[in-house]
Design a protein around this motif. Structure first.
Motif, PDB file in Angstrom:
ATOM      1  N   ALA A  57      50.312  35.750  58.004  1.00 40.29           N
ATOM      2  CA  ALA A  57      49.654  35.237  59.202  1.00 40.29           C
ATOM      3  C   ALA A  57      48.649  34.181  58.741  1.00 40.29           C
ATOM      4  CB  ALA A  57      48.950  36.366  59.945  1.00 40.29           C
ATOM      5  N   ASP A  58      48.284  33.285  59.630  1.00 38.82           N
ATOM      6  CA  ASP A  58      47.347  32.219  59.263  1.00 38.82           C
ATOM      7  C   ASP A  58      46.042  32.777  58.703  1.00 38.82           C
ATOM      8  OD1 ASP A  58      49.188  30.306  60.047  1.00 38.82           O
ATOM      9  OD2 ASP A  58      48.259  29.967  62.007  1.00 38.82           O
ATOM     10  N   ALA A  59      45.523  33.845  59.308  1.00 42.34           N
ATOM     11  CA  ALA A  59      44.267  34.435  58.843  1.00 42.34           C
ATOM     12  C   ALA A  59      44.410  34.996  57.428  1.00 42.34           C
ATOM     13  CB  ALA A  59      43.811  35.535  59.793  1.00 42.34           C
ATOM     14  N   GLU A  60      45.544  35.604  57.129  1.00 42.90           N
ATOM     15  CA  GLU A  60      45.789  36.126  55.779  1.00 42.90           C
ATOM     16  C   GLU A  60      45.885  34.995  54.766  1.00 42.90           C
ATOM     17  OE1 GLU A  60      48.464  40.041  56.881  1.00 42.90           O
ATOM     18  OE2 GLU A  60      49.416  38.071  56.848  1.00 42.90           O
ATOM     19  N   ARG A  61      46.658  33.985  55.109  1.00 43.51           N
ATOM     20  CA  ARG A  61      46.847  32.835  54.218  1.00 43.51           C
ATOM     21  C   ARG A  61      45.507  32.167  53.916  1.00 43.51           C
ATOM     22  NH1 ARG A  61      50.025  30.480  57.289  1.00 43.51           N
ATOM     23  NH2 ARG A  61      51.922  31.515  56.621  1.00 43.51           N
ATOM     24  N   GLU A  62      44.690  31.982  54.945  1.00 46.29           N
ATOM     25  CA  GLU A  62      43.388  31.339  54.762  1.00 46.29           C
ATOM     26  C   GLU A  62      42.462  32.193  53.897  1.00 46.29           C
ATOM     27  OE1 GLU A  62      39.486  29.992  57.319  1.00 46.29           O
ATOM     28  OE2 GLU A  62      41.412  30.050  58.350  1.00 46.29           O
ATOM     29  N   ALA A  63      42.424  33.502  54.137  1.00 50.47           N
ATOM     30  CA  ALA A  63      41.559  34.385  53.345  1.00 50.47           C
ATOM     31  C   ALA A  63      42.001  34.403  51.884  1.00 50.47           C
ATOM     32  CB  ALA A  63      41.553  35.792  53.931  1.00 50.47           C
ATOM     33  N   LEU A  64      43.301  34.450  51.645  1.00 45.69           N
ATOM     34  CA  LEU A  64      43.806  34.408  50.270  1.00 45.69           C
ATOM     35  C   LEU A  64      43.491  33.072  49.610  1.00 45.69           C
ATOM     36  CD1 LEU A  64      47.281  36.123  50.745  1.00 45.69           C
ATOM     37  CD2 LEU A  64      45.353  37.017  49.391  1.00 45.69           C
ATOM     38  N   ALA A  65      43.676  31.988  50.335  1.00 45.00           N
ATOM     39  CA  ALA A  65      43.490  30.650  49.778  1.00 45.00           C
ATOM     40  C   ALA A  65      42.025  30.322  49.508  1.00 45.00           C
ATOM     41  CB  ALA A  65      44.092  29.601  50.708  1.00 45.00           C
ATOM     42  N   THR A  66      41.109  31.085  50.073  1.00 39.05           N
ATOM     43  CA  THR A  66      39.680  30.842  49.855  1.00 39.05           C
ATOM     44  C   THR A  66      38.999  31.972  49.080  1.00 39.05           C
ATOM     45  OG1 THR A  66      39.136  31.781  52.019  1.00 39.05           O
ATOM     46  CG2 THR A  66      39.465  29.382  51.906  1.00 39.05           C
ATOM     47  N   HIS A  67      39.802  32.905  48.551  1.00 36.44           N
ATOM     48  CA  HIS A  67      39.269  34.058  47.808  1.00 36.44           C
ATOM     49  C   HIS A  67      38.270  34.849  48.656  1.00 36.44           C
ATOM     50  CE1 HIS A  67      40.048  31.804  43.770  1.00 36.44           C
ATOM     51  NE2 HIS A  67      41.139  32.429  44.173  1.00 36.44           N
ATOM     52  N   ASP A  68      38.500  34.951  49.937  1.00 37.74           N
ATOM     53  CA  ASP A  68      37.577  35.613  50.855  1.00 37.74           C
ATOM     54  C   ASP A  68      37.888  37.114  50.916  1.00 37.74           C
ATOM     55  OD1 ASP A  68      35.913  36.422  52.916  1.00 37.74           O
ATOM     56  OD2 ASP A  68      36.535  34.831  54.304  1.00 37.74           O
ATOM     57  N   TYR A  69      37.431  37.849  49.903  1.00 39.91           N
ATOM     58  CA  TYR A  69      37.772  39.269  49.841  1.00 39.91           C
ATOM     59  C   TYR A  69      37.132  40.111  50.944  1.00 39.91           C
ATOM     60  CZ  TYR A  69      33.703  39.159  46.669  1.00 39.91           C
ATOM     61  OH  TYR A  69      32.485  38.926  46.095  1.00 39.91           O
ATOM     62  N   PRO A  70      35.958  39.787  51.496  1.00 46.43           N
ATOM     63  CA  PRO A  70      35.511  40.552  52.661  1.00 46.43           C
ATOM     64  C   PRO A  70      36.477  40.396  53.854  1.00 46.43           C
ATOM     65  CG  PRO A  70      33.649  39.451  51.664  1.00 46.43           C
ATOM     66  CD  PRO A  70      34.891  38.897  51.001  1.00 46.43           C
ATOM     67  N   ARG A  71      36.966  39.202  54.062  1.00 39.42           N
ATOM     68  CA  ARG A  71      37.932  38.971  55.150  1.00 39.42           C
ATOM     69  C   ARG A  71      39.250  39.695  54.851  1.00 39.42           C
ATOM     70  NH1 ARG A  71      39.446  38.737  60.078  1.00 39.42           N
ATOM     71  NH2 ARG A  71      40.745  36.996  60.696  1.00 39.42           N
ATOM     72  N   LEU A  72      39.685  39.686  53.600  1.00 40.21           N
ATOM     73  CA  LEU A  72      40.905  40.412  53.241  1.00 40.21           C
ATOM     74  C   LEU A  72      40.746  41.898  53.549  1.00 40.21           C
ATOM     75  CD1 LEU A  72      41.739  38.668  49.846  1.00 40.21           C
ATOM     76  CD2 LEU A  72      43.002  38.442  52.008  1.00 40.21           C
ATOM     77  N   PHE A  73      39.586  42.465  53.215  1.00 41.91           N
ATOM     78  CA  PHE A  73      39.317  43.869  53.525  1.00 41.91           C
ATOM     79  C   PHE A  73      39.364  44.096  55.029  1.00 41.91           C
ATOM     80  CE2 PHE A  73      36.258  47.391  54.261  1.00 41.91           C
ATOM     81  CZ  PHE A  73      36.948  48.396  53.598  1.00 41.91           C
ATOM     82  N   GLU A  74      38.758  43.195  55.769  1.00 39.70           N
ATOM     83  CA  GLU A  74      38.763  43.285  57.239  1.00 39.70           C
ATOM     84  C   GLU A  74      40.186  43.236  57.794  1.00 39.70           C
ATOM     85  OE1 GLU A  74      37.374  40.288  60.744  1.00 39.70           O
ATOM     86  OE2 GLU A  74      35.926  40.628  59.131  1.00 39.70           O
ATOM     87  N   TYR A 103      30.593  42.288  44.834  1.00 40.16           N
ATOM     88  CA  TYR A 103      31.671  42.756  45.711  1.00 40.16           C
ATOM     89  C   TYR A 103      31.110  43.788  46.701  1.00 40.16           C
ATOM     90  CZ  TYR A 103      36.257  44.815  46.917  1.00 40.16           C
ATOM     91  OH  TYR A 103      37.361  45.264  47.574  1.00 40.16           O
ATOM     92  N   ALA A 104      30.369  44.753  46.185  1.00 37.23           N
ATOM     93  CA  ALA A 104      29.785  45.791  47.045  1.00 37.23           C
ATOM     94  C   ALA A 104      28.798  45.184  48.039  1.00 37.23           C
ATOM     95  CB  ALA A 104      29.097  46.853  46.188  1.00 37.23           C
ATOM     96  N   ARG A 105      27.996  44.248  47.592  1.00 35.16           N
ATOM     97  CA  ARG A 105      27.019  43.613  48.485  1.00 35.16           C
ATOM     98  C   ARG A 105      27.723  42.877  49.623  1.00 35.16           C
ATOM     99  NH1 ARG A 105      25.106  39.006  49.733  1.00 35.16           N
ATOM    100  NH2 ARG A 105      26.215  37.795  48.161  1.00 35.16           N
TER     101      ARG A 105
END
Length: 119
Positions: A57-74, A103-105
């Motif tokens: 999905a676009d949201a997954e692709r964007e989170a992966l492409a930006t290393h956005d691990y909080p968004r990936l968790f979400e 990561y925890a923060r």
């Protein structure tokens, strides 16, 4: 959206040191390459069988492409898969447990119940 595909990406990239480095250095290019060539390959299948329908999905692709691990968790990425991959990529940039603490923060704003990680 496919939590299976998201977790499959994290799992397969984390198990190949050259892919870990590629993803660290070129996240967008790695995500595009992986989605077009690896996403539909069956795990643990060495006969060339594959599916044809899996896409991020676009949201997954964007989170992966930006290393956005909080968004990936979400989005439902498994926290152990996310943590191990991102430790492999970024632990060297921090002292001691610095990355794990970061990561925890960055995930501290989540409270129970956590996002569903079932696939």
């Amino acid at each position: 959206m496919s939590k299976y595909l998201l977790n499959k990406f994290l799992f397969t990239v984390d198990r190949d040191p050259s892919l870990v480095e590629r993803y660290r250095d070129d996240p967008q290019g790695t995500v595009e390459w992986w989605e077009s060539t690896e996403a539909n390959r069956l795990l643990n299948c060495h006969t060339g069988e594959s599916s044809t329908w899996l896409r991020f999905a676009d949201a997954e692709r964007e989170a992966l492409a930006t290393h956005d691990y909080p968004r990936l968790f979400e989005l439902g990425a498994h926290p152990f898969l996310t943590l191990t991959l991102f430790i492999a990529m970024f632990e060297r940039d921090h002292d001691g447990l610095g990355f794990q603490l970061e990561y925890a923060r960055r995930l501290a704003h989540f409270s129970l119940p956590y996002p569903d990680i079932a696939t």
